[in-house]
Write a protein that holds these residues in place. Structure first.
Motif, PDB file in Angstrom:
ATOM      1  N   ARG A 242       0.886  -1.160   0.000  1.00 28.08           N
ATOM      2  CA  ARG A 242       0.000   0.000   0.000  1.00 28.08           C
ATOM      3  C   ARG A 242       0.923   1.208   0.000  1.00 28.08           C
ATOM      4  O   ARG A 242       1.679   1.424   0.946  1.00 28.08           O
ATOM      5  CB  ARG A 242      -0.864  -0.025   1.241  1.00 28.08           C
ATOM      6  N   ASP A 263      -2.684  -4.033  11.688  1.00 29.76           N
ATOM      7  CA  ASP A 263      -2.562  -4.687  10.391  1.00 29.76           C
ATOM      8  C   ASP A 263      -2.961  -6.152  10.574  1.00 29.76           C
ATOM      9  O   ASP A 263      -2.497  -6.807  11.505  1.00 29.76           O
ATOM     10  CB  ASP A 263      -1.125  -4.568   9.861  1.00 29.76           C
ATOM     11  N   HIS A 318      -2.079   1.607  15.355  1.00 31.73           N
ATOM     12  CA  HIS A 318      -1.320   2.757  14.855  1.00 31.73           C
ATOM     13  C   HIS A 318      -2.186   3.580  13.901  1.00 31.73           C
ATOM     14  O   HIS A 318      -3.255   3.145  13.482  1.00 31.73           O
ATOM     15  CB  HIS A 318      -0.013   2.315  14.194  1.00 31.73           C
TER      16      HIS A 318
HETATM   17 FE   FE2 Z   1      -0.899  -0.126   9.210  1.00 27.62          FE
END
Ligand code: FE2
Ligand code: AKG
Length: 387
Positions: A242, A263, A318
């Motif tokens: 990404r 994630d 995050h």
């Molecule tokens: Fe991330």
């Protein structure tokens, strides 16, 4: 963030202190030939996609998972340019939560994130990818739209993970690509401008596959789990990238570059393309800014690895914040589990304690991650046992 890794990663500290620079690592696929037996019954979904060996196309997988996205074809970069004239941030980008978050600048080492400096990546390649990516985002919009995300698609340029028309939007334009295994690539989404970009991405992707294979070996030794079993979960080293372009915003305290999330993958490698900071990680309800070491890769553990290690490695929440005057560009490379296996704590780690996470099929796991709409640590919490 401190330059050393947190204590949860003693093997990472040896990576940093040992002279690794310019050392070539073995080809990842050499290390992954004998995967652990996935165990558990294969789901119909997996069979219908022939995912053993990761043959299924990513678009097909998302289609089968019934992940639905809402089309959102505006460019944040264009909006950012317009704000100079209108002075107003569009309502869908205004975030009230940011002001309430206490932020402490420059975190000390926090578990779950570390910075890898002696990664062995070629300095020339890193320089080239920075130049190419910067050039891509400075192209006229119509050139970037040549690789726009199609309706309900996931790969390409544009807004990602827009699940509803009401949802607040992140202040970022992204290019998302499936990069490994090589046969999973949809080159239609790989920009042809600048002309060197495809080749640079290909080389960078291979280098990171090598680094991740090496890191998994260190992790297996550190945890005391079977190396082949760990590598087997990541068979074929499924990888996606990404590439995030965060335009500056004169009202930076009103917008968020990337909403708080963890994630869902095994681990993520973040390369800062320019020297603008913006990554923040959450600990004890405070946000800490990460100060990236020049040339380092910021590595973070994803949800899958937290589960596999029964919580010994932590997937940390995050987000990304915006700079008022400077653009920020990053490349996040995700190392995902193979969609033909089962995710659950390693048996070796349960000798001294209870399993703290549910066991589930990797397709179900990925589906659940998207269903939770990337909201903080919500999904991971739902997989915890005894809470
Ligand atoms: Fe991330
Ligand atoms: O750009 C950043 O600093 C964070 C990127 C990130 O967390 C992601 O792409 O998942």
């Amino acid at each position: 963030m401190a330059t050393g890794p947190p204590s949860a990663f003693p093997w990472a500290s040896s990576l940093i202190t040992r002279a690794w620079i310019n050392r070539r690592l073995p080809h990842p696929n050499a290390a992954t030939s004998s995967a652990a037996s996935p165990g558990g019954s294969a789901s119909d979904l997996r069979e219908s996609l022939s995912l053993q060996g990761n043959q299924g196309r990513m678009a097909e997988i998302f289609d089968k998972m019934k992940v639905e996205f809402v089309d959102q074809d505006e460019s944040v970069q264009v909006i950012a340019d317009n704000i100079c004239e209108t002075g107003e941030v569009p309502e869908r980008y205004v975030r009230s939560e940011i002001k309430a978050d206490p932020v402490i600048v420059n975190a000390e080492a926090l578990g779950g994130f570390f910075q890898l400096v002696n990664h062995g990546l070629d300095g020339g390649l890193l320089q080239q990818i920075k130049v190419d990516i910067t050039e891509f985002f400075s192209l006229p919009l119509e050139d970037k739209l040549a690789v726009a995300i199609p309706p309900n698609g996931i790969q390409g340029f544009g807004h990602h993970f827009v699940f509803s028309k009401e949802q607040k939007l992140d202040w970022v334009d992204m290019l998302f690509l499936a990069t490994r295994p090589v046969e999973e690539r949809s080159l239609a989404f790989w920009p042809t401008k600048p002309s060197t970009l495809r080749d640079t991405l290909d080389k960078y992707s291979l280098e990171l596959a090598n680094v991740s294979a090496q890191l998994f070996k260190f992790m297996a030794n550190n945890l005391g789990v079977n190396q082949e079993a760990l590598l087997g979960i990541f068979k074929g080293l499924p990888q996606s990238m990404r590439i995030n372009y965060y335009p500056p915003c004169s009202q930076a305290n009103k917008v968020l570059g990337l909403s708080p999330h963890t994630d869902g993958v095994g681990m993520t490698f973040l390369l800062q393309v320019n020297d603008v900071e913006g990554l923040q990680i959450r600990k004890d309800d405070k946000w800490f800014s990460v100060k990236a070491i020049p040339g380092a890769l910021v590595v973070n553990i994803g949800d899958a690895l937290e589960i596999l290690t029964n919580g010994q490695y932590k997937s940390i929440e995050h987000r990304a914040v915006i700079n008022p005057v400077k653009e920020r560009i990053t490349i996040a490379t995700f190392l995902s589990v193979n969609l033909g296996c089962t995710i659950g704590p390693f048996q070796e780690l349960l000798k001294t304690g209870e399993a703290r996470y549910k066991v589930l099929d990797s397709v179900e796991f990925t589906k659940g991650y998207f269903a939770a709409k990337l909201e903080g640590r919500r999904y991971l919490k739902s997989l915890k046992l005894g809470i």
